[in-house]
Write an enzyme that holds these catalytic residues in place. Sequence first.
Site, PDB file in Angstrom:
ATOM      1  N   ASP A 185      10.221  10.855  -9.894  1.00  0.00           N
ATOM      2  CA  ASP A 185       9.255  11.222 -11.043  1.00  0.00           C
ATOM      3  C   ASP A 185       9.527  12.538 -11.347  1.00  0.00           C
ATOM      4  O   ASP A 185       9.353  12.841 -12.636  1.00  0.00           O
ATOM      5  CB  ASP A 185       7.822  11.236 -10.547  1.00  0.00           C
ATOM      6  CG  ASP A 185       7.071   9.825 -10.749  1.00  0.00           C
ATOM      7  OD1 ASP A 185       7.721   8.874 -11.128  1.00  0.00           O
ATOM      8  OD2 ASP A 185       5.874   9.852 -10.446  1.00  0.00           O
ATOM      9  N   ARG A 236       0.928  -1.338   0.040  1.00  0.00           N
ATOM     10  CA  ARG A 236      -0.206   0.035  -0.132  1.00  0.00           C
ATOM     11  C   ARG A 236       0.872   1.213  -0.165  1.00  0.00           C
ATOM     12  O   ARG A 236       1.594   1.507   0.894  1.00  0.00           O
ATOM     13  CB  ARG A 236      -0.680   0.076   1.340  1.00  0.00           C
ATOM     14  CG  ARG A 236      -1.885  -1.402   1.291  1.00  0.00           C
ATOM     15  CD  ARG A 236      -2.734  -1.132   2.593  1.00  0.00           C
ATOM     16  NE  ARG A 236      -3.315  -2.333   2.840  1.00  0.00           N
ATOM     17  CZ  ARG A 236      -4.759  -2.654   2.539  1.00  0.00           C
ATOM     18  NH1 ARG A 236      -5.102  -1.905   1.560  1.00  0.00           N
ATOM     19  NH2 ARG A 236      -5.175  -3.787   2.824  1.00  0.00           N
ATOM     20  N   ARG A 294      -9.443   4.162 -10.578  1.00  0.00           N
ATOM     21  CA  ARG A 294      -9.098   3.517  -9.107  1.00  0.00           C
ATOM     22  C   ARG A 294      -9.622   3.768  -8.305  1.00  0.00           C
ATOM     23  O   ARG A 294     -10.241   4.733  -7.753  1.00  0.00           O
ATOM     24  CB  ARG A 294      -7.436   3.763  -9.044  1.00  0.00           C
ATOM     25  CG  ARG A 294      -7.023   5.236  -8.860  1.00  0.00           C
ATOM     26  CD  ARG A 294      -5.535   5.473  -9.041  1.00  0.00           C
ATOM     27  NE  ARG A 294      -4.432   4.565  -8.565  1.00  0.00           N
ATOM     28  CZ  ARG A 294      -3.246   4.380  -8.940  1.00  0.00           C
ATOM     29  NH1 ARG A 294      -2.859   5.248  -9.788  1.00  0.00           N
ATOM     30  NH2 ARG A 294      -2.685   3.570  -8.577  1.00  0.00           N
ATOM     31  N   ALA A 337       7.962   3.575  -8.197  1.00  0.00           N
ATOM     32  CA  ALA A 337       8.502   3.619  -6.990  1.00  0.00           C
ATOM     33  C   ALA A 337       9.695   2.971  -6.826  1.00  0.00           C
ATOM     34  O   ALA A 337      10.616   3.520  -6.226  1.00  0.00           O
ATOM     35  CB  ALA A 337       7.258   2.693  -6.068  1.00  0.00           C
TER      36      ALA A 337
END
Length: 474
Positions: free
Chosen positions: A317, A121, A202, A330
């Site tokens: 990013d 998560r 999402r 990530a």
Amino acid sequence: MAETVVDRVARHPALNLKVIIVGAGVGGLLSALECWRKGCDVVVLEKNKDISLLGDFVTVPPSGISTFKLYPTMDEQYQKNFYDCTISIWNPEGKCLKRMFPEWRHVAEKGELPRASLLSRRSDFTRMLYDQCIRLGIPVYFSQAVQEIVEHDDHVVINTNQPGITLTADVCVVANGIGYPSTKDITGIDLPVLDSGYAIARMAFPRSSIPKGSLAHQLVENVDTQPEFRVYLSNDIHLIIWLTKDSGDGKAIESWHNLRESAVLVDQLEQKCSSWDPAVIDFMRRIPGQVVDWGLRSRDPVEQWTSAGGRIVMLGDAAHTFLPTAGNGAVQACEDAISIAECLRQGGKQGAPWSTRVYNKLRFERTSILQQTGFTNREELHYANLDEIARNPEISDIGFFKIGRWVWAHKPEAYAIENYQKCLDYLQTNGSSEFRNTNVPPGHVYRPWSMESEHARMTAGIRSDLKSNGDWSV
């Protein structure tokens, strides 16, 4: 030799090098930890009031957590929230065509790599990094929006939205995504953020909200036995359902923008394919609350991540924007964090401007190739031959089912240690000495690309050969 130990974390001798990190996301917080561990004085600035809850899950293979063992408390927390998750391919009608564990699992079981969860998560992962920063005494200041970063010969000045507060540092690491400052503000190269032409919908919610006895409950009733990353494929669309153990703490997302009702998603699914499994349609209709309509923006690969003087450098990013289908946003931010810290350690205070340039050179080609997989993976998933996969599941090395050892077995700290001096010599002699990155697929020949070139290729019906360029095998 390490100078001090805090919370069981051994810290290298102090470098008297101050680093200010802009952004308290995954990349920014791990940068703070790694720079602190390598002897830097670190401050983190975050524009939001708290750790962001945006996003649902992140994929972080072993390369991204390769230094977690050096943070015992955090590593214990990570392992406690571990998801030993399978990946599966399903056709729209609800037939499972293939189920597998992540590529790296069998290698990790032998002890050759850290035990890595396929998915985490995002909010939990970020909070875990933040908690470790607090235990080490690293200052993380919220509600500090950076207004200006000014580079001088021997330092950087950062002005925030707080009047009268000016911060100085030897290096500023910009890790706040695709927001301010832009690439032009840092590098002088204007590379705008563009609409990728794609979007995702999402939503995250507890499976306890799915009524027992419903068609939808068929999808979640066996999750306690095995968490699953389930991918339904149809023509020009893919649907992902991440089935995890129910924590009962699903939160609404009313604070997000571009919300829409789940019925809209059902309509879109049925327009793409008329033969969806009724359990899938029922599952979509039972989504509580609203769904985020997330337009995907991206940026072409930018080869220069540093300012002219080398004291401002981009990470995550901010340096390389990933589409979700790449499954690498990530983890590459994590690899960046580990790499920049080691480069700063080797260069020290005096060599910091060169350290950022070395980090940039070590990382660019690798991240650019993986950025491009966002387009390649999407194409493979959306146009997979499901009949062929059903006949022979072994051929289904498509999308994020095929990653490759070169990605997940990489050790960014060791790579920076081994290659720092060779890369520095190469840069300081304007390329007259020999250096070539080896953190790419063995045998790979790097080819520049852009979003425009990828769209043009796909429009012309030309399939990508990216994953045949070098060795992408397990």
